[in-house]
Each structure stands twice: as C-alpha cells, then as structure tokens.
Design a protein around this motif. Structure first.
Motif, PDB file in Angstrom:
ATOM      1  N   LEU A   1       0.810  -1.076   0.057  1.00  0.00           N
ATOM      2  CA  LEU A   1       0.155   0.051  -0.016  1.00  0.00           C
ATOM      3  C   LEU A   1       0.911   1.332  -0.017  1.00  0.00           C
ATOM      4  O   LEU A   1       1.904   1.286   0.532  1.00  0.00           O
ATOM      5  CB  LEU A   1      -1.007  -0.064   1.172  1.00  0.00           C
ATOM      6  N   ARG A   2       0.651   2.241  -0.627  1.00  0.00           N
ATOM      7  CA  ARG A   2       1.156   3.410  -0.683  1.00  0.00           C
ATOM      8  C   ARG A   2       0.186   4.483  -0.006  1.00  0.00           C
ATOM      9  O   ARG A   2      -0.831   4.918  -0.417  1.00  0.00           O
ATOM     10  CB  ARG A   2       1.536   4.050  -1.977  1.00  0.00           C
ATOM     11  N   LEU A   3       0.781   5.174   1.109  1.00  0.00           N
ATOM     12  CA  LEU A   3      -0.070   5.975   1.948  1.00  0.00           C
ATOM     13  C   LEU A   3       0.299   7.525   1.528  1.00  0.00           C
ATOM     14  O   LEU A   3       1.426   7.806   1.431  1.00  0.00           O
ATOM     15  CB  LEU A   3       0.157   5.991   3.481  1.00  0.00           C
ATOM     16  N   SER A   4      -0.562   8.600   1.739  1.00  0.00           N
ATOM     17  CA  SER A   4      -0.186  10.080   1.479  1.00  0.00           C
ATOM     18  C   SER A   4      -0.471  10.691   2.557  1.00  0.00           C
ATOM     19  O   SER A   4      -1.602  10.434   3.210  1.00  0.00           O
ATOM     20  CB  SER A   4      -0.793  10.279   0.230  1.00  0.00           C
ATOM     21  N   CYS A   5      -0.155  11.616   2.794  1.00  0.00           N
ATOM     22  CA  CYS A   5      -0.432  12.787   3.805  1.00  0.00           C
ATOM     23  C   CYS A   5      -0.105  14.142   3.279  1.00  0.00           C
ATOM     24  O   CYS A   5       1.052  14.641   2.948  1.00  0.00           O
ATOM     25  CB  CYS A   5       0.349  12.543   5.105  1.00  0.00           C
ATOM     26  N   VAL A   6      -1.131  15.006   3.230  1.00  0.00           N
ATOM     27  CA  VAL A   6      -1.092  16.200   2.507  1.00  0.00           C
ATOM     28  C   VAL A   6      -1.193  17.139   3.853  1.00  0.00           C
ATOM     29  O   VAL A   6      -2.347  16.969   4.741  1.00  0.00           O
ATOM     30  CB  VAL A   6      -2.308  16.562   1.353  1.00  0.00           C
ATOM     31  N   VAL A   7      -0.347  18.194   3.956  1.00  0.00           N
ATOM     32  CA  VAL A   7      -0.280  19.368   5.161  1.00  0.00           C
ATOM     33  C   VAL A   7      -0.738  20.353   4.450  1.00  0.00           C
ATOM     34  O   VAL A   7      -0.367  20.944   3.526  1.00  0.00           O
ATOM     35  CB  VAL A   7       1.220  19.189   5.667  1.00  0.00           C
ATOM     36  N   SER A   8      -1.441  21.426   5.272  1.00  0.00           N
ATOM     37  CA  SER A   8      -2.031  22.778   4.925  1.00  0.00           C
ATOM     38  C   SER A   8      -1.746  23.177   6.267  1.00  0.00           C
ATOM     39  O   SER A   8      -1.840  22.867   7.240  1.00  0.00           O
ATOM     40  CB  SER A   8      -3.287  22.509   4.342  1.00  0.00           C
ATOM     41  N   GLY A   9      -1.729  24.536   6.176  1.00  0.00           N
ATOM     42  CA  GLY A   9      -1.975  25.719   7.161  1.00  0.00           C
ATOM     43  C   GLY A   9      -0.643  26.082   7.641  1.00  0.00           C
ATOM     44  O   GLY A   9      -0.495  26.643   9.064  1.00  0.00           O
ATOM     45  N   THR A  10       0.377  25.413   7.176  1.00  0.00           N
ATOM     46  CA  THR A  10       1.700  25.692   8.075  1.00  0.00           C
ATOM     47  C   THR A  10       2.967  25.612   6.900  1.00  0.00           C
ATOM     48  O   THR A  10       2.727  24.918   5.734  1.00  0.00           O
ATOM     49  CB  THR A  10       2.089  24.679   9.130  1.00  0.00           C
ATOM     50  N   LEU A  11       3.984  25.950   7.273  1.00  0.00           N
ATOM     51  CA  LEU A  11       5.216  25.881   6.250  1.00  0.00           C
ATOM     52  C   LEU A  11       5.440  24.170   6.652  1.00  0.00           C
ATOM     53  O   LEU A  11       5.106  23.407   7.587  1.00  0.00           O
ATOM     54  CB  LEU A  11       6.375  26.251   6.981  1.00  0.00           C
TER      55      LEU A  11
END
Length: 114
Positions: free
Chosen positions: A18-28
């Motif tokens: 499996l390949r997991l992804s995590c998108v980060v927003s609201g910060t550097l």
C-alpha cells in the motif's frame, strides 16, 4: 491552523503493498522533519518512519527494509510506501511533524489479513 489529511489505507493480504499519502496545509512544511505513526488497537501510538527536511530517513526496526518514507515539499505531501505487509502492521496510520506536535488528522486504516 494545521490540517493533516491521510489517505491510501485499505484491506490487503499479507505480502501485499500500500502507499499512504499525507497532505499538510496551514503551515510551513519543508523546514520540518515529518513522521508516519501508527496505532494498533490497545497499543500506544508509535513512530514507524521519519524523514528530515533534507530527506534523511530512519525507520523502526519492525518496518526496516519494508517501508519507505518520502516527501514532495512543493506539494506539502509525505508518503509511506509499505511493502511485504504483515498482519502485525494492522493499525491506523497518521502523519505528523517529528515529535507529533501538530493536531492529529483522522488517520487512515490499514488492515492486513487473509
């Protein structure tokens, strides 16, 4: 406000990937080391993989040689490629800044079962 959105989990047979992804927003993003964590039922959350801002990686012994963490700073995204999955990898997977100081996202469930 920091938001972490994990995706890519699912049900997979032992030995699968499996390949997991995590998108980060609201910060550097690019200045922080990032980690993938997991929490299995009845157990504490644990760090399984870490990547520095410069791309240096470290892994928990239980996943070394099977998991690969990577990041794309331009997209504020961190990935976890999980290969040769084992039933013991079953858990909810989360990403966070190294040290886990941001508010946690909802995580993504990974279930390894035949």
């Amino acid at each position: 406000q920091v938001q972490l959105v994990e995706s890519g989990g699912g049900l997979v047979q032992p030995g699968g990937s499996l390949r997991l992804s995590c998108v980060v927003s609201g910060t550097l993003f690019d200045i922080y080391a990032m980690g993938w964590y997991r929490q299995a039922p009845g157990k504490q959350r644990e760090l399984v993989a870490r990547i520095t801002s410069g791309g240096r990686t470290t892994y928990a012994d239980s996943v070394k040689g099977r998991f690969i963490i990577s990041r794309v700073n331009a997209n504020k995204t961190v990935f976890l490629q999980m290969n040769n999955l084992e039933p013991e990898d079953t858990a909810v997977y989360y990403c966070n800044k190294d040290g886990g100081n941001w508010s946690w996202g909802q995580g993504t469930q990974v279930t390894v079962s035949s």
